[in-house]
Design an enzyme around this catalytic site. Structure first.
Site, PDB file in Angstrom:
ATOM      1  N   ASP A  30      65.149  10.782  29.661  1.00 51.79           N
ATOM      2  CA  ASP A  30      64.846  12.181  29.351  1.00 51.79           C
ATOM      3  C   ASP A  30      65.712  12.591  28.160  1.00 51.79           C
ATOM      4  O   ASP A  30      66.850  12.132  28.041  1.00 51.79           O
ATOM      5  CB  ASP A  30      65.154  13.082  30.557  1.00 51.79           C
ATOM      6  CG  ASP A  30      64.337  14.359  30.523  1.00 51.79           C
ATOM      7  OD1 ASP A  30      63.378  14.479  31.308  1.00 51.79           O
ATOM      8  OD2 ASP A  30      64.634  15.233  29.676  1.00 51.79           O
ATOM      9  N   THR A 121      49.058  14.456  32.721  1.00 47.03           N
ATOM     10  CA  THR A 121      47.644  14.851  32.719  1.00 47.03           C
ATOM     11  C   THR A 121      47.233  15.191  31.291  1.00 47.03           C
ATOM     12  O   THR A 121      47.786  16.111  30.688  1.00 47.03           O
ATOM     13  CB  THR A 121      47.438  16.070  33.629  1.00 47.03           C
ATOM     14  OG1 THR A 121      47.911  15.705  34.911  1.00 47.03           O
ATOM     15  CG2 THR A 121      45.978  16.474  33.709  1.00 47.03           C
ATOM     16  N   GLU A 151      48.318  10.640  37.954  1.00 47.12           N
ATOM     17  CA  GLU A 151      48.993  10.859  39.243  1.00 47.12           C
ATOM     18  C   GLU A 151      48.287  11.975  39.991  1.00 47.12           C
ATOM     19  O   GLU A 151      47.697  12.862  39.383  1.00 47.12           O
ATOM     20  CB  GLU A 151      50.478  11.172  39.031  1.00 47.12           C
ATOM     21  CG  GLU A 151      50.792  12.344  38.098  1.00 47.12           C
ATOM     22  CD  GLU A 151      50.590  13.699  38.706  1.00 47.12           C
ATOM     23  OE1 GLU A 151      50.674  13.785  39.941  1.00 47.12           O
ATOM     24  OE2 GLU A 151      50.331  14.661  37.957  1.00 47.12           O
ATOM     25  N   PHE A 152      48.384  11.905  41.322  1.00 49.49           N
ATOM     26  CA  PHE A 152      47.743  12.940  42.139  1.00 49.49           C
ATOM     27  C   PHE A 152      48.760  13.556  43.106  1.00 49.49           C
ATOM     28  O   PHE A 152      48.415  13.976  44.200  1.00 49.49           O
ATOM     29  CB  PHE A 152      46.561  12.333  42.910  1.00 49.49           C
ATOM     30  CG  PHE A 152      45.508  11.744  42.009  1.00 49.49           C
ATOM     31  CD1 PHE A 152      44.581  12.549  41.371  1.00 49.49           C
ATOM     32  CD2 PHE A 152      45.469  10.379  41.767  1.00 49.49           C
ATOM     33  CE1 PHE A 152      43.620  12.012  40.519  1.00 49.49           C
ATOM     34  CE2 PHE A 152      44.516   9.823  40.922  1.00 49.49           C
ATOM     35  CZ  PHE A 152      43.585  10.641  40.289  1.00 49.49           C
ATOM     36  N   LEU A 153      50.036  13.559  42.691  1.00 53.45           N
ATOM     37  CA  LEU A 153      51.106  14.025  43.580  1.00 53.45           C
ATOM     38  C   LEU A 153      51.041  15.528  43.768  1.00 53.45           C
ATOM     39  O   LEU A 153      50.824  16.266  42.813  1.00 53.45           O
ATOM     40  CB  LEU A 153      52.476  13.698  42.974  1.00 53.45           C
ATOM     41  CG  LEU A 153      52.694  12.280  42.483  1.00 53.45           C
ATOM     42  CD1 LEU A 153      54.070  12.160  41.858  1.00 53.45           C
ATOM     43  CD2 LEU A 153      52.541  11.311  43.638  1.00 53.45           C
ATOM     44  N   ARG A 154      51.284  15.947  45.017  1.00 51.85           N
ATOM     45  CA  ARG A 154      51.409  17.387  45.279  1.00 51.85           C
ATOM     46  C   ARG A 154      52.886  17.727  45.402  1.00 51.85           C
ATOM     47  O   ARG A 154      53.648  16.950  45.998  1.00 51.85           O
ATOM     48  CB  ARG A 154      50.733  17.749  46.610  1.00 51.85           C
ATOM     49  CG  ARG A 154      49.232  17.779  46.525  1.00 51.85           C
ATOM     50  CD  ARG A 154      48.637  17.797  47.899  1.00 51.85           C
ATOM     51  NE  ARG A 154      49.017  16.585  48.624  1.00 51.85           N
ATOM     52  CZ  ARG A 154      48.683  16.330  49.883  1.00 51.85           C
ATOM     53  NH1 ARG A 154      47.997  17.207  50.570  1.00 51.85           N
ATOM     54  NH2 ARG A 154      49.036  15.204  50.476  1.00 51.85           N
ATOM     55  N   CYS A 260      49.640  22.948  38.197  1.00 49.62           N
ATOM     56  CA  CYS A 260      48.530  22.045  37.858  1.00 49.62           C
ATOM     57  C   CYS A 260      47.159  22.709  37.817  1.00 49.62           C
ATOM     58  O   CYS A 260      46.507  22.700  36.775  1.00 49.62           O
ATOM     59  CB  CYS A 260      48.490  20.886  38.846  1.00 49.62           C
ATOM     60  SG  CYS A 260      49.880  19.786  38.628  1.00 49.62           S
ATOM     61  N   LYS A 320      53.065  28.008  46.914  1.00 44.06           N
ATOM     62  CA  LYS A 320      52.674  27.444  48.214  1.00 44.06           C
ATOM     63  C   LYS A 320      53.965  27.186  48.982  1.00 44.06           C
ATOM     64  O   LYS A 320      55.053  27.257  48.399  1.00 44.06           O
ATOM     65  CB  LYS A 320      51.863  26.162  48.021  1.00 44.06           C
ATOM     66  CG  LYS A 320      52.646  25.000  47.429  1.00 44.06           C
ATOM     67  CD  LYS A 320      51.797  23.741  47.433  1.00 44.06           C
ATOM     68  CE  LYS A 320      52.620  22.537  47.032  1.00 44.06           C
ATOM     69  NZ  LYS A 320      51.854  21.306  47.046  1.00 44.06           N
ATOM     70  N   ARG A 327      55.457  28.963  39.499  1.00 45.16           N
ATOM     71  CA  ARG A 327      54.558  28.935  38.333  1.00 45.16           C
ATOM     72  C   ARG A 327      53.127  29.314  38.740  1.00 45.16           C
ATOM     73  O   ARG A 327      52.585  28.756  39.692  1.00 45.16           O
ATOM     74  CB  ARG A 327      54.580  27.544  37.678  1.00 45.16           C
ATOM     75  CG  ARG A 327      55.829  27.346  36.829  1.00 45.16           C
ATOM     76  CD  ARG A 327      55.911  25.957  36.273  1.00 45.16           C
ATOM     77  NE  ARG A 327      56.225  24.974  37.302  1.00 45.16           N
ATOM     78  CZ  ARG A 327      56.311  23.668  37.068  1.00 45.16           C
ATOM     79  NH1 ARG A 327      56.095  23.196  35.867  1.00 45.16           N
ATOM     80  NH2 ARG A 327      56.609  22.831  38.055  1.00 45.16           N
TER      81      ARG A 327
HETATM   82  C1  UDX Z   1      47.815  19.801  42.944  1.00 44.61           C
HETATM   83  C2  UDX Z   1      46.943  18.625  43.419  1.00 44.61           C
HETATM   84  O1  UDX Z   1      46.723  18.746  44.826  1.00 44.61           O
HETATM   85  C3  UDX Z   1      47.594  17.299  43.075  1.00 44.61           C
HETATM   86  O2  UDX Z   1      46.721  16.236  43.425  1.00 44.61           O
HETATM   87  C4  UDX Z   1      47.872  17.256  41.563  1.00 44.61           C
HETATM   88  O3  UDX Z   1      48.526  16.064  41.199  1.00 44.61           O
HETATM   89  C5  UDX Z   1      48.720  18.456  41.153  1.00 44.61           C
HETATM   90  O4  UDX Z   1      48.058  19.679  41.555  1.00 44.61           O
HETATM   91  P1  UDX Z   1      50.005  21.074  43.804  1.00 44.61           P
HETATM   92  O5  UDX Z   1      49.872  21.940  42.597  1.00 44.61           O
HETATM   93  O6  UDX Z   1      51.351  20.530  44.153  1.00 44.61           O
HETATM   94  O7  UDX Z   1      49.039  19.795  43.684  1.00 44.61           O
HETATM   95  O8  UDX Z   1      49.522  21.943  45.046  1.00 44.61           O
HETATM   96  P2  UDX Z   1      48.374  21.914  46.142  1.00 44.61           P
HETATM   97  O9  UDX Z   1      48.972  21.603  47.447  1.00 44.61           O
HETATM   98  O10 UDX Z   1      47.233  21.106  45.727  1.00 44.61           O
HETATM   99  O11 UDX Z   1      47.974  23.475  46.152  1.00 44.61           O
HETATM  100  C6  UDX Z   1      47.537  24.125  44.963  1.00 44.61           C
HETATM  101  C7  UDX Z   1      47.258  25.588  45.213  1.00 44.61           C
HETATM  102  O12 UDX Z   1      46.038  25.756  45.929  1.00 44.61           O
HETATM  103  C8  UDX Z   1      48.327  26.339  46.027  1.00 44.61           C
HETATM  104  O13 UDX Z   1      48.534  27.592  45.415  1.00 44.61           O
HETATM  105  C9  UDX Z   1      47.688  26.499  47.388  1.00 44.61           C
HETATM  106  O14 UDX Z   1      48.166  27.622  48.084  1.00 44.61           O
HETATM  107  C10 UDX Z   1      46.227  26.650  47.023  1.00 44.61           C
HETATM  108  N1  UDX Z   1      45.290  26.262  48.098  1.00 44.61           N
HETATM  109  C11 UDX Z   1      45.254  24.966  48.516  1.00 44.61           C
HETATM  110  C12 UDX Z   1      44.437  27.217  48.648  1.00 44.61           C
HETATM  111  O15 UDX Z   1      44.460  28.392  48.265  1.00 44.61           O
HETATM  112  N2  UDX Z   1      43.556  26.816  49.624  1.00 44.61           N
HETATM  113  C13 UDX Z   1      43.489  25.535  50.071  1.00 44.61           C
HETATM  114  O16 UDX Z   1      42.665  25.261  50.951  1.00 44.61           O
HETATM  115  C14 UDX Z   1      44.367  24.585  49.509  1.00 44.61           C
END
Ligand code: UDX
Length: 434
Positions: A30, A121, A151-154, A260, A320, A327
């Site tokens: 980094d 991405t 990547e698909f990490l949450r 994301c 969440k 963000r």
């Molecule tokens: C997401 C993708 O899931 C992940 O695969 C990608 O790599 C990055 O973006 P993330 O941003 O960490 O991950 O959060 P995620 O758990 O997917 O939730 C995204 C948003 O959707 C949150 O604000 C959550 O509250 C909202 N959400 C999710 C809903 O409003 N309803 C749902 O049923 C699911």
């Protein structure tokens, strides 16, 4: 295998630490020297469950190291992952300057064959750009391959998502590159899909856009449920039981946020536009998502009338649960709208009050959810933290100046709320009176 990760943010650090955990030698690079110092001490500059433990263990075992320069960091690597940020510009177009800068630095330092993998991405066809930059900068006779491995990490479950993925996408243009990456990922025993580079790039944007669409779809149906007197939880269950549709990512609420979905939907729209396709469906996805924030204010006004001078309590500021990340959090828009209407705001979040206070230092932050209710004219639930599921509703009723809860995540039992003497409004389960 020796690998190098350029960019030690959320994606880069999780990827690096997990590859080290699988027995590889990893150098995370980094350009932020302070961050590298923190990481060398075994500390993590952001919140991600389980990450600190594997970073410490692998630093201790000598498999995970850190560097602040690309030539030093990639010296021994067979694979170099590009994990730098691709933030949205004001037009929605992703800013690829960091990817371009890093590609140039990698090209200039390359002395032997390596696979250069884009993990950030990026828009479709970025692989071509990266390859072009490398071709222009690399010394004569040095070979390389470019690959895409989205990547698909949450956030909050990134370590688990990395170690137990649904699928691994490898976009390549040579057998040599695919065999190196398959060897690296084989220990995860997950389905591996090999594609060309452009398809891999598209898979990432299409996946996130689809999930965002699923959320906006169920939110639109929830709004209909409110008008029709139906129950969105039952509707979502009944629809989701169809295996072709599925029950996950089907929870109605105040909409999606995070680093994301909002960025990726807007980037995908932009990319489609640039290529000559008007992806109007995604425009609606964004509109519905924004409306979910607006409707909370409309619901409040329906109960309270003018919001000027009212005090509104907010439970949940993070986008969440299980993260301090705010963000694009729904709370950001909702606080702004409340302030524009002259309301006062106080708030609680188990992890995100510090990060939120960088944006809104002036609102009242309290350390206990019941303190938020004390004297407030309404309580809004905006993040589904587990501790908000089991609030003592009778106590809340006594504390509130006006006994109203707007449950923006549908986490409370409506009957219990009404029996506790509360007005209770949710997303797609009607507006109930005590
Ligand atoms: C997401 C993708 O899931 C992940 O695969 C990608 O790599 C990055 O973006 P993330 O941003 O960490 O991950 O959060 P995620 O758990 O997917 O939730 C995204 C948003 O959707 C949150 O604000 C959550 O509250 C909202 N959400 C999710 C809903 O409003 N309803 C749902 O049923 C699911």
């Amino acid at each position: 295998m020796e690998i190098s990760i350029i960019g030690s943010g959320h994606v880069g650090l999780v990827t690096g630490a997990c590859f080290a955990e699988l027995g590889n030698g990893v150098v995370c690079v980094d350009n932020d020297e302070k961050k590298i110092e923190i990481l060398r001490k075994g500390e993590i500059p952001f919140y991600e469950p389980g990450l600190e433990e594997i970073v410490r263990a692998n630093v201790g075992e000598g498999r995970l190291r850190f560097a602040s320069s690309i030539p030093e960091g990639i010296k021994n690597a067979r694979v170099v992952f590009i994990c730098v940020g691709t933030p949205a510009l004001s037009s929605g177009k992703p800013d690829l300057s960091a990817v371009e800068k890093v590609s140039k630095a990698i090209g200039e330092s390359l002395t032997e064959y390596k696979v250069i993998v884009e993990k950030s991405t990026v828009p479709v066809k970025t692989g071509e750009k990266v390859e072009g930059i490398l071709r222009r900068t690399v010394r004569n006779g040095v070979e390389f391959d470019v690959a895409s491995n989205p990547e698909f990490l949450r956030e909050g479950s990134a370590v688990k998502d990395f170690l137990k993925p649904d699928r691994i996408i490898i976009g390549v243009s040579s057998r040599r590159a695919s065999s190196v990456l398959v060897e690296l990922y084989e220990p995860l025993c997950a389905p591996i899909l090999i594609t060309d580079i452009k398809s891999a790039e598209l898979i990432k944007h299409a996946s996130n856009a689809f999930l965002a669409m699923k959320i906006s779809f169920i939110n639109a149906v929830a709004n209909l449920c409110d008008l029709a007197g139906a129950d969105i939880k039952k509707v979502a269950k009944g629809v989701g039981l169809d295996k072709r549709i599925g029950e996950s990512f089907f929870e109605a609420g105040v909409g999606y946020g995070g680093s994301c979905f909002p960025k990726d939907v807007s980037a995908f729209l932009h990319i489609a536009n640039e290529m000559g396709y008007n992806f109007t469906l995604l425009k609606e996805v964004e509109k519905i998502n924004h409306y979910q924030r607006e409707r909370v204010i409309k619901d409040l006004e329906e109960f309270l009338g003018e919001l000027e001078g009212r005090t509104i309590g907010i439970l949940g500021l993070a986008f969440k649960p299980f993260t301090d990340d705010v963000r694009e959090s729904p709370a950001i828009d909702i606080v702004k709208m409340l302030q524009d209407k002259g309301a006062k705001v106080k708030a609680h979040d188990p992890a995100a009050m510090n990060t939120f206070s960088d944006l809104y230092p002036e609102i009242g932050y309290v350390s206990d959810p019941y303190e938020v209710a004390q004297g407030a004219d309404a309580l809004l639930i905006l993040t589904s933290w587990p501790q908000y599921h089991y609030l003592n509703l009778k106590k809340i009723k006594k504390l509130l100046a006006f006994p109203l809860i707007i449950d923006g995540r549908n986490i409370l039992d409506a009957t219990k709320a009404v029996n506790a003497g509360l007005y209770y409004s949710s997303i797609g389960r009607g507006k109930l009176k005590p």
